[in-house]
Design a protein around this motif. Structure first.
Motif, PDB file in Angstrom:
ATOM      1  N   GLY A   1       0.790  -1.230   0.000  1.00 12.68           N
ATOM      2  CA  GLY A   1       0.000   0.000   0.000  1.00 12.68           C
ATOM      3  C   GLY A   1       0.818   1.273   0.000  1.00 12.68           C
ATOM      4  O   GLY A   1       0.260   2.369  -0.141  1.00 12.68           O
ATOM      5  N   ARG A   2       2.128   1.191   0.138  1.00 15.73           N
ATOM      6  CA  ARG A   2       2.990   2.373   0.182  1.00 15.73           C
ATOM      7  C   ARG A   2       3.738   2.532  -1.141  1.00 15.73           C
ATOM      8  O   ARG A   2       4.330   1.572  -1.636  1.00 15.73           O
ATOM      9  CB  ARG A   2       3.986   2.237   1.334  1.00 15.73           C
ATOM     10  N   ASP A   3       3.708   3.740  -1.706  1.00 13.96           N
ATOM     11  CA  ASP A   3       4.425   4.009  -2.954  1.00 13.96           C
ATOM     12  C   ASP A   3       5.902   4.222  -2.646  1.00 13.96           C
ATOM     13  O   ASP A   3       6.291   5.192  -1.978  1.00 13.96           O
ATOM     14  CB  ASP A   3       3.849   5.244  -3.640  1.00 13.96           C
ATOM     15  N   GLU A   4       6.741   3.311  -3.149  1.00 13.66           N
ATOM     16  CA  GLU A   4       8.168   3.367  -2.881  1.00 13.66           C
ATOM     17  C   GLU A   4       8.963   4.057  -3.990  1.00 13.66           C
ATOM     18  O   GLU A   4      10.181   4.233  -3.865  1.00 13.66           O
ATOM     19  CB  GLU A   4       8.718   1.941  -2.682  1.00 13.66           C
ATOM     20  N   LEU A   5       8.292   4.457  -5.082  1.00 22.00           N
ATOM     21  CA  LEU A   5       9.035   5.079  -6.186  1.00 22.00           C
ATOM     22  C   LEU A   5       9.727   6.376  -5.770  1.00 22.00           C
ATOM     23  O   LEU A   5      10.868   6.622  -6.202  1.00 22.00           O
ATOM     24  CB  LEU A   5       8.117   5.319  -7.382  1.00 22.00           C
TER      25      LEU A   5
END
Length: 450
Positions: A206-210
């Protein structure tokens, strides 16, 4: 389950067969039919596949034919992987475009339009034959330019044709590994057209790591796309572009590099594959020789991929990790499993828009994540495109639509419009000269008479 491969003498067929050999699940493909107009290429490829299957119990049976109707009869899945005009045609596409100072790459710019104009009429006829002879079959389109060809076939087959490409898969995998994530567990926010898309996010739990990757210059420039585009440009975009966008963002530089190259990519592959098929087709070869020749040829092919672009970027040879297959055969296998066995999967595919991107109509084929089940591929809702992407996507789609129109009408004016509207063709005058030159070169464009 029966699989038919159109273009069954093509060089990448062993990748597909290798994936099938590794599938031991119930309901797997038990029979493969190779169809090609070139009987010599079929014989050579059948030898490679026989070498692959040697010693493997219950390997899928392989038959080969030059009769299209015979190939389609009884098929559950049809892979379309044809090359109209062959590699000689690709080499001519590149040469003619570069003489006018524009890009001749087989799917991008003038070369992609020329290839599409040759291929769409053939693809439409194949789609009609599938609808008549194997109406329950699913068609998986590998044929380039994949977006416009899939859209042409969808006119006859609707959502039963799905286009695939290995570029988004390879890009997503490389980004996930840099972020210490398993690619199959990451959600890749990818959107665009075939060979014109961007990874805008990569969510893990659920977390955007980009954003974490974009902030790390060393990590950004440790993989192929990062080296091609440079960390500063990727941070400016806030996204990781598909490698083919290098032709757009660095167009003048790549055209010059291709003009100065000793040999174009199409000419290199033409000569390379001529040698491979001659060797693999020899009747006096021992066991395993055809597969060994294929392996050597493939390794050289992968090592030299987009070499001119890497020269422009000043990044040298490809890393070992970049030489790994993009995995289009794995995408195809996962797609077949999801449909045939209702093994639900999420895959980046080329499908009809159906309202996913508001800037395009429902019939436009786009490349986005899809949920796949027994009823086919269903595009997932995505955030709107940023303005810079809207401009490229809509102008390229407009050019693709003129390719479809020209192939249906036989109108030279429609063909000129297809070239002139493309953002990598900078003059209507150039577009007119390109149509004249391509029509003079390719018998497959004889239909452009009006």
């Amino acid at each position: 389950m029966r699989l038919t491969i159109l273009g069954g003498g093509g060089f990448r067929v062993p990748l597909v067969y290798g994936a099938l050999l590794g599938d031991r699940a119930e309901g797997r493909v038990s029979h493969v039919t190779l169809y090609d107009e070139d009987a010599g290429r079929l014989r050579a490829m059948a030898r490679v596949l026989a070498d692959q299957a040697d010693g493997i119990a219950d390997a899928p049976a392989v038959t080969a034919t030059t009769d299209l109707d015979e190939a389609l009869r009884g098929a559950d899945f049809v892979f379309s992987a044809i090359r109209v005009g062959g590699l000689e045609g690709r080499a001519a596409d590149e040469r003619i475009a570069l003489a006018e100072g524009v890009l001749g790459q087989e799917t991008v710019g003038a070369g992609g339009i020329a290839y599409g104009l040759r291929t769409v009429p053939v693809a439409r006829e194949i789609a009609r034959r599938v609808a008549r002879i194997a109406p329950d079959a699913w068609v998986i389109n590998f044929t380039n330019p994949a977006g416009v060809v899939t859209e042409a076939m969808a006119e006859e087959l609707g959502d039963r044709v799905i286009g695939i490409c290995d570029s988004p898969v390879g890009l997503g995998r490389r980004i996930a590994r840099l972020l210490d994530a398993r690619p199959q567990e990451a959600w890749i926010d990818y959107v665009g057209l075939n060979h014109l898309g961007w990874v805008r996010g990569l969510r893990i739990g659920g977390r955007d790591e980009l954003p974490r990757l974009l902030a790390d210059s060393e990590a950004l420039e440790s993989f192929e796309e990062g080296r091609l585009f440079g960390a500063d440009w990727l941070r400016s975009l806030g996204a990781i572009p598909n490698e083919y966008l290098h032709y757009y963002y660095f167009n003048r530089d790549t055209v010059r590099a291709y003009q100065e190259a000793e040999q174009t990519r199409g000419a290199f592959l033409r000569d390379q594959q001529h040698g491979f098929y001659a060797e693999a087709g020899r009747p006096d070869q021992g066991a395993g020789a055809a597969l060994a020749a294929w392996d050597r040829t493939r390794a050289e092919r992968e090592a030299t991929y987009m070499s001119e672009n890497r020269e422009v970027a000043g990044v040298g040879e490809r890393d070992e990790s970049d030489l790994e297959s993009g995995g289009y055969e794995k995408v195809a296998l996962a797609l077949m499993r999801a449909i045939a066995r209702d093994e639900r999967a999420t895959l980046i595919l080329n499908v009809r828009n159906s309202g996913t991107l508001a800037v395009l109509d429902a019939e436009a084929v786009i490349e986005v994540p899809c949920l796949v089940d027994a009823n086919g591929a269903h595009p997932v809702a995505v955030d709107p495109l940023p303005l810079h992407a809207v401009g490229l996507v809509t102008s390229v789609k407009a050019a693709e639509r003129e390719v479809l129109a020209a192939a249906a009408s036989g109108s030279r004016a429609d063909a000129v419009k297809a070239f002139a509207l493309h953002p990598l063709v900078d003059s209507v005058g150039v577009a007119r000269r390109l149509v004249d030159a391509y029509a003079a070169e390719h018998p497959g464009l004889d239909y452009l008479r009006r």
